[in-house]
Write a protein that holds these residues in place. Structure first.
Motif, mmCIF file in Angstrom:
data_model
loop_
_atom_site.group_PDB
_atom_site.id
_atom_site.type_symbol
_atom_site.label_atom_id
_atom_site.label_comp_id
_atom_site.label_asym_id
_atom_site.label_seq_id
_atom_site.Cartn_x
_atom_site.Cartn_y
_atom_site.Cartn_z
ATOM 1 N N LEU A 136 1.222 -13.819 -22.447
ATOM 2 C CA LEU A 136 1.656 -12.565 -21.831
ATOM 3 C C LEU A 136 2.024 -11.605 -22.946
ATOM 4 O O LEU A 136 2.787 -11.946 -23.843
ATOM 5 C CB LEU A 136 2.873 -12.795 -20.917
ATOM 6 C CG LEU A 136 3.584 -11.522 -20.442
ATOM 7 C CD1 LEU A 136 2.686 -10.709 -19.512
ATOM 8 C CD2 LEU A 136 4.908 -11.870 -19.757
ATOM 9 N N GLU A 137 1.468 -10.408 -22.874
ATOM 10 C CA GLU A 137 1.808 -9.381 -23.862
ATOM 11 C C GLU A 137 2.292 -8.130 -23.144
ATOM 12 O O GLU A 137 1.702 -7.704 -22.148
ATOM 13 C CB GLU A 137 0.591 -9.043 -24.726
ATOM 14 C CG GLU A 137 0.894 -8.086 -25.864
ATOM 15 C CD GLU A 137 1.959 -8.643 -26.811
ATOM 16 O OE1 GLU A 137 3.036 -8.019 -26.921
ATOM 17 O OE2 GLU A 137 1.715 -9.717 -27.405
ATOM 18 N N LEU A 138 3.396 -7.585 -23.621
ATOM 19 C CA LEU A 138 3.925 -6.320 -23.117
ATOM 20 C C LEU A 138 3.927 -5.324 -24.273
ATOM 21 O O LEU A 138 4.457 -5.622 -25.349
ATOM 22 C CB LEU A 138 5.343 -6.492 -22.571
ATOM 23 C CG LEU A 138 5.543 -7.545 -21.470
ATOM 24 C CD1 LEU A 138 7.018 -7.629 -21.093
ATOM 25 C CD2 LEU A 138 4.697 -7.216 -20.248
ATOM 26 N N VAL A 139 3.341 -4.167 -24.042
ATOM 27 C CA VAL A 139 3.278 -3.140 -25.079
ATOM 28 C C VAL A 139 4.034 -1.915 -24.588
ATOM 29 O O VAL A 139 3.660 -1.324 -23.563
ATOM 30 C CB VAL A 139 1.821 -2.766 -25.409
ATOM 31 C CG1 VAL A 139 1.776 -1.698 -26.501
ATOM 32 C CG2 VAL A 139 1.023 -3.999 -25.825
ATOM 33 N N ASP A 140 5.089 -1.537 -25.314
ATOM 34 C CA ASP A 140 5.906 -0.386 -24.946
ATOM 35 C C ASP A 140 5.218 0.895 -25.422
ATOM 36 O O ASP A 140 5.030 1.106 -26.623
ATOM 37 C CB ASP A 140 7.293 -0.524 -25.584
ATOM 38 C CG ASP A 140 8.268 0.546 -25.089
ATOM 39 O OD1 ASP A 140 7.857 1.389 -24.256
ATOM 40 O OD2 ASP A 140 9.433 0.535 -25.534
ATOM 41 N N LEU A 141 4.831 1.749 -24.488
ATOM 42 C CA LEU A 141 4.171 3.012 -24.822
ATOM 43 C C LEU A 141 5.166 4.165 -24.959
ATOM 44 O O LEU A 141 4.772 5.276 -25.335
ATOM 45 C CB LEU A 141 3.126 3.368 -23.755
ATOM 46 C CG LEU A 141 2.000 2.345 -23.530
ATOM 47 C CD1 LEU A 141 1.086 2.809 -22.409
ATOM 48 C CD2 LEU A 141 1.211 2.122 -24.815
ATOM 49 N N GLY A 142 6.433 3.882 -24.644
ATOM 50 C CA GLY A 142 7.457 4.915 -24.716
ATOM 51 C C GLY A 142 7.594 5.665 -23.398
ATOM 52 O O GLY A 142 6.654 5.734 -22.593
ATOM 53 N N GLY A 143 8.768 6.215 -23.181
ATOM 54 C CA GLY A 143 9.013 6.991 -21.969
ATOM 55 C C GLY A 143 8.964 6.165 -20.693
ATOM 56 O O GLY A 143 8.724 6.716 -19.609
ATOM 57 N N GLY A 144 9.194 4.881 -20.789
ATOM 58 C CA GLY A 144 9.172 4.017 -19.609
ATOM 59 C C GLY A 144 7.801 3.477 -19.264
ATOM 60 O O GLY A 144 7.655 2.691 -18.322
ATOM 61 N N ARG A 145 6.761 3.873 -20.005
ATOM 62 C CA ARG A 145 5.406 3.381 -19.749
ATOM 63 C C ARG A 145 5.129 2.152 -20.614
ATOM 64 O O ARG A 145 5.511 2.111 -21.781
ATOM 65 C CB ARG A 145 4.363 4.470 -20.038
ATOM 66 C CG ARG A 145 4.483 5.677 -19.129
ATOM 67 C CD ARG A 145 3.503 6.773 -19.492
ATOM 68 N NE ARG A 145 2.121 6.379 -19.207
ATOM 69 C CZ ARG A 145 1.191 6.203 -20.114
ATOM 70 N NH1 ARG A 145 1.475 6.359 -21.419
ATOM 71 N NH2 ARG A 145 -0.039 5.863 -19.766
ATOM 72 N N LEU A 146 4.474 1.161 -20.027
ATOM 73 C CA LEU A 146 4.149 -0.046 -20.774
ATOM 74 C C LEU A 146 2.839 -0.632 -20.275
ATOM 75 O O LEU A 146 2.420 -0.358 -19.145
ATOM 76 C CB LEU A 146 5.261 -1.080 -20.694
ATOM 77 C CG LEU A 146 5.427 -1.888 -19.385
ATOM 78 C CD1 LEU A 146 6.194 -3.154 -19.657
ATOM 79 C CD2 LEU A 146 6.148 -1.060 -18.323
ATOM 80 N N VAL A 147 2.211 -1.420 -21.133
ATOM 81 C CA VAL A 147 0.978 -2.135 -20.761
ATOM 82 C C VAL A 147 1.322 -3.606 -20.584
ATOM 83 O O VAL A 147 1.958 -4.214 -21.454
ATOM 84 C CB VAL A 147 -0.110 -1.986 -21.840
ATOM 85 C CG1 VAL A 147 -1.372 -2.731 -21.413
ATOM 86 C CG2 VAL A 147 -0.416 -0.523 -22.101
#
Length: 345
Positions: A136-147
């Motif tokens: 499982l990978e979570l990528v923080d895109l900033g501003g509450g957005r994530l992948v």
């Protein structure tokens, strides 16, 4: 009772009608096929075929066309699978060469099938309910957005962009990620979904990390559900419009089935492969599914931990020997690619 020659006359009628789109008469059979008998004898054979409801006269034409029952006899007893040419086999290999992931491979598969056959092509996603989550990978895109990226031991990769209200700093985000990873890594898709739901319920309200875990868990559960859903990848819908003359009635039920998919999934789920590894449903055999104007041919393909079907849908007037052989060849090639991919990991 139809004689052996009568069955060969049926074969000739099916082949000529598929080739020409014109009703077939006794004279043309004598001219195109080496039966060594007169046109009058062929007319007698055709009369017996008509009595058995294997052929019929469209309108006032002097020729005959196969009925759904005639196509069934042809497919079951008279139609050998036509060997694919080197060019066709090369085209399959070229279409399916070097996919980036399963999604790409299945898209390439339906494109190959529709290019080779001129029919609507469809491939069923295998069910990965029993697959295990390997990463499982979570990528923080900033501003509450994530992948959110989920990888299984079968090689399936999915990703989704989500939005959470709770904003975390880098250290807090790392804790949330580790918490979710620990809950699902090594678990089956089914167990992972249940574990994530239980984890979300156990988080303390008002704790930023707990609130974020709860929000991310909701996104993750939705993503895990896609691994368990039956769905189809399709191509070639436009071919129905180009071949509308081949259908006795409206093509609308076929277009509706393509859009809904549930009907086609149910139909494909009921089809059982014969000793050649292919299955066929012809015309009125599909009446319960609202597809009495269509024929569907399928073959199974295997993927580690699961299996599914690849197939074609089109008018009953289709080149069954070539279409059945093509579906089977593509299914075998697809199975081999997925097996090689599993061995390479």
């Amino acid at each position: 009772m139809v004689s052996e020659r009568g069955l060969q006359v049926l074969r000739a009628i099916v082949q000529d009608y598929v080739d020409t789109r014109e009703p077939v008469g006794s004279k043309s059979i004598v001219e195109r096929h080496a039966f060594g008998v007169s046109a009058a004898t062929i007319r007698n054979d055709m009369a017996l075929l008509e009595d058995e409801e294997l052929i019929a006269a469209p309108h006032t034409s002097s020729g005959r066309v196969p009925t759904d029952k005639g196509y069934r006899v042809f497919v079951d007893h008279l139609a050998g699978l036509r060997p694919l040419s080197p060019a066709q086999r090369s085209a399959i290999a070229t279409f399916l060469d070097g996919p980036s992931d399963l999604d790409d491979l299945l898209v390439r598969t339906v494109r190959a099938l529709t290019q080779l056959t001129g029919q609507v092509a469809m491939v069923q996603y295998p069910s990965f309910a029993r697959a295990q989550v390997s990463h499982l990978e979570l990528v923080d895109l900033g501003g509450g957005r994530l992948v959110v990226i989920v990888v299984t031991d079968t090689g399936r990769v999915s990703q989704r962009v989500g939005v959470v209200r709770t904003l975390l700093d880098e250290a807090q985000f790392a804790v949330a990620k580790a918490t979710l990873r620990a809950a699902i890594t090594g678990s089956s898709i089914r167990d992972a979904s249940q574990a994530v739901s239980a984890l979300a319920e156990g988080q303390s309200a008002g704790d930023p990390i707990g609130d974020a875990v709860r929000e991310i868990a909701r996104i993750l559960v939705e993503e895990l559900e896609t691994f368990r859903q039956d769905r189809l990848v399709m191509a070639g819908t436009a071919t129905l419009a180009r071949r509308e003359a081949d259908f006795r009635g409206s093509i609308y039920p076929l277009l509706e089935a393509i859009e809904e998919q549930v009907t086609l999934l149910r139909l494909m789920g009921e089809m059982v492969a014969d000793e050649r590894g292919v299955a066929t449903r012809i015309g009125r055999e599909n009446e319960a599914f609202g597809l009495s104007e269509a024929s569907v041919v399928t073959s199974d393909y295997d993927v580690p931990g699961s299996h599914a079907r690849v197939g074609l849908m089109g008018p009953t007037r289709m080149d069954y020997p070539t279409n059945l052989a093509t579906v089977r060849a593509v299914a075998h090639y697809l199975s081999r690619l997925l097996e090689d991919d599993e061995s390479a990991r």
